[in-house]
Design an enzyme around this catalytic site. Structure first.
Site, mmCIF file in Angstrom:
data_model
loop_
_atom_site.group_PDB
_atom_site.id
_atom_site.type_symbol
_atom_site.label_atom_id
_atom_site.label_comp_id
_atom_site.label_asym_id
_atom_site.label_seq_id
_atom_site.Cartn_x
_atom_site.Cartn_y
_atom_site.Cartn_z
ATOM 1 N N GLY A 1 0.821 -1.220 0.000
ATOM 2 C CA GLY A 1 0.000 0.000 0.000
ATOM 3 C C GLY A 1 0.846 1.257 0.000
ATOM 4 O O GLY A 1 0.444 2.285 0.556
ATOM 5 N N THR B 1 1.454 3.473 -2.170
ATOM 6 C CA THR B 1 0.997 4.679 -2.872
ATOM 7 C C THR B 1 -0.104 5.397 -2.079
ATOM 8 O O THR B 1 -0.505 6.491 -2.446
ATOM 9 C CB THR B 1 0.444 4.339 -4.279
ATOM 10 N N GLY B 2 -0.585 4.798 -1.017
ATOM 11 C CA GLY B 2 -1.695 5.382 -0.260
ATOM 12 C C GLY B 2 -1.232 6.397 0.775
ATOM 13 O O GLY B 2 -0.032 6.680 0.902
ATOM 14 N N ALA C 1 -4.658 -1.562 11.482
ATOM 15 C CA ALA C 1 -6.110 -1.714 11.652
ATOM 16 C C ALA C 1 -6.714 -0.313 11.621
ATOM 17 O O ALA C 1 -6.289 0.518 10.802
ATOM 18 C CB ALA C 1 -6.408 -2.447 12.951
ATOM 19 N N SER C 2 -7.641 0.006 12.493
ATOM 20 C CA SER C 2 -8.278 1.328 12.436
ATOM 21 C C SER C 2 -9.088 1.567 13.713
ATOM 22 O O SER C 2 -9.655 0.633 14.274
ATOM 23 C CB SER C 2 -9.235 1.373 11.253
ATOM 24 N N SER C 3 -9.183 2.837 14.111
ATOM 25 C CA SER C 3 -9.968 3.148 15.313
ATOM 26 C C SER C 3 -11.459 2.905 15.098
ATOM 27 O O SER C 3 -12.211 2.838 16.063
ATOM 28 C CB SER C 3 -9.738 4.600 15.734
ATOM 29 N N CYS C 4 -11.891 2.748 13.826
ATOM 30 C CA CYS C 4 -13.330 2.536 13.591
ATOM 31 C C CYS C 4 -13.754 1.128 13.969
ATOM 32 O O CYS C 4 -14.929 0.801 13.892
ATOM 33 C CB CYS C 4 -13.701 2.838 12.149
ATOM 34 N N TYR D 1 -16.212 -2.758 6.815
ATOM 35 C CA TYR D 1 -14.771 -2.475 6.906
ATOM 36 C C TYR D 1 -14.236 -2.887 8.278
ATOM 37 O O TYR D 1 -13.177 -3.510 8.394
ATOM 38 C CB TYR D 1 -14.564 -0.976 6.672
ATOM 39 N N LYS E 1 -11.281 -5.560 9.298
ATOM 40 C CA LYS E 1 -10.084 -5.129 10.027
ATOM 41 C C LYS E 1 -9.941 -5.885 11.353
ATOM 42 O O LYS E 1 -8.835 -6.182 11.792
ATOM 43 C CB LYS E 1 -10.136 -3.612 10.267
ATOM 44 N N ASN F 1 -8.314 8.740 12.635
ATOM 45 C CA ASN F 1 -8.600 9.345 11.320
ATOM 46 C C ASN F 1 -7.339 10.065 10.828
ATOM 47 O O ASN F 1 -6.897 11.025 11.458
ATOM 48 C CB ASN F 1 -9.748 10.358 11.434
ATOM 49 N N HIS G 1 -12.696 10.688 2.869
ATOM 50 C CA HIS G 1 -12.934 10.997 4.274
ATOM 51 C C HIS G 1 -13.185 12.488 4.430
ATOM 52 O O HIS G 1 -12.942 13.277 3.520
ATOM 53 C CB HIS G 1 -11.741 10.550 5.126
ATOM 54 N N ARG H 1 -13.875 13.930 15.979
ATOM 55 C CA ARG H 1 -12.897 12.998 15.426
ATOM 56 C C ARG H 1 -11.498 13.415 15.867
ATOM 57 O O ARG H 1 -11.204 14.595 16.056
ATOM 58 C CB ARG H 1 -12.951 12.984 13.885
#
Ligand code: GDP
Length: 316
Positions: free
Chosen positions: A12, A14-15, A108-111, A138, A142, A167, A181, A211
């Site tokens: 990933g 390029t993200g 991972a992610s806080s969501c 999602y 994750k 975020n 986003h 956020r």
């Protein structure tokens, strides 16, 4: 151990997160980065992933590749968000372990925390309550990726660790007013409103959700701190330590872009989780602190957007 000549595969790259991690690795003298674009390596293709790991044998893997999007994209494409992210995690974690990687860092992610949970959110809150429906697909993918890391650690002794970024924003983000986003979407919307002298800009939701925004360069520094100094199955939150309401964010972006018209809140659009500020005790114990405040981070991101995207998006 992560050394300057370690073979580091950044999935990933390029993200938003992956590109920041590569910049940081390069700035710190890492000269053996293994990078493949999406076209060169399809991470949902288990055979292709297996062949890549067999040939390249990375010693360190940073899994920052994912299908991501804002609140509207998550609601519109749950099948893709669930299926693609599950397959990426399963393929990369399995191949990394099978081909002898020394360490893997999974983003991972806080969501993935429960929708309503005490603030600031501690890592122990994971799986203690129902998820936010707007990004459930999602989040489930994750959570599965995180559980894979823990399972490979327990069953195979594989040193897979998990970061829980909040975020994020910064260069290389998707400045897409529909699928992106909130921060990049608003930067673009306010920029275009300023350029066209539009009388009004619409912000989704009530403006009251809060956020925790972190610049991707701060995330990158935290990821390197984890690769060097963390080895445990407990995930580690990476956040700014504070939070901001969407209303305040909108006014800040209006000021930074120089937009002087009206701002309207469209309550027919979903708010999502009311708040998700992360407890950052664990990551700060590794010596990391966020270095970029929200205002200067947005100013820098806005400069990048104007230099790299504004001309091409203005015609869309
Ligand atoms: P979330 O943190 O998963 O909810 O992701 P988002 O970044 O998509 O949305 C954050 C919050 O910003 C939500 O309350 C949205 O309703 C609000 N928001 C306001 N305007 C926008 C916009 O133009 N795009 C997005 N994606 N969110 C917006």
């Amino acid at each position: 151990m992560l050394l300057p000549d370690s073979r580091v595969y950044v999935a990933g790259h390029t993200g938003l997160a992956g590109s920041a991690i590569c910049r940081r690795l390069e700035a710190e003298g890492h000269r053996n980065l293994l990078l493949r674009t999406h076209t060169e390596l399809e991470l949902t293709d288990d055979g292709a992933v297996e062949r890549f790991f067999a040939a390249e044998k990375p010693s360190h893997v940073i899994l920052a590749a994912a299908k991501v999007g804002g609140i509207a994209a998550n609601a519109a494409f749950p099948a893709e968000f669930l299926s693609v992210n599950l397959r990426i995690a399963a393929n990369v974690i399995e191949s990394a372990w099978r081909h002898g990687a020394e360490k893997l860092l999974y983003l991972a992610s806080s969501c993935i925390y429960p929708r309503l949970t005490p603030q600031p959110i501690r890592e122990e809150a994971l799986l203690t309550g129902p998820l936010e429906p707007t990004n459930e697909a999602y989040a489930i993918a994750k959570i599965a990726g995180l559980k894979l890391c823990q399972a490979y650690r327990r069953q195979h002794g594989f040193d897979a660790i998990v970061a829980m970024p909040t975020n994020l924003y910064g260069p290389q983000d998707r400045f897409d007013p529909e699928a992106g986003h909130v921060l990049p979407a608003l930067l673009r919307r306010f920029h275009e409103a300023k350029e066209t002298d539009a009388p009004d800009v619409t912000v989704w939701g009530s403006g009251s959700p809060r956020r925790d925004f972190l610049h991707a360069d701060d995330l990158a520094a935290a990821c390197l701190a984890m690769l060097r100094g963390y080895s445990d199955e407990m995930p580690v939150n990476i956040g700014s330590g504070g939070d901001t309401s969407i209303r305040d964010l909108a006014f800040l972006i209006a000021e930074i872009t120089g937009y002087r018209g009206a701002i309207t809140f469209d309550s027919s659009r979903p708010d999502g989780t009311p708040e998700k500020r992360l407890d950052i005790t664990r990551i700060t114990a590794l010596g990391w602190r966020p270095a970029i405040d929200l205002r200067s981070g947005i100013e820098q991101t806005y400069r990048w957007y104007r230099e790299n995207c504004a001309r091409e998006t203005a015609t869309v």
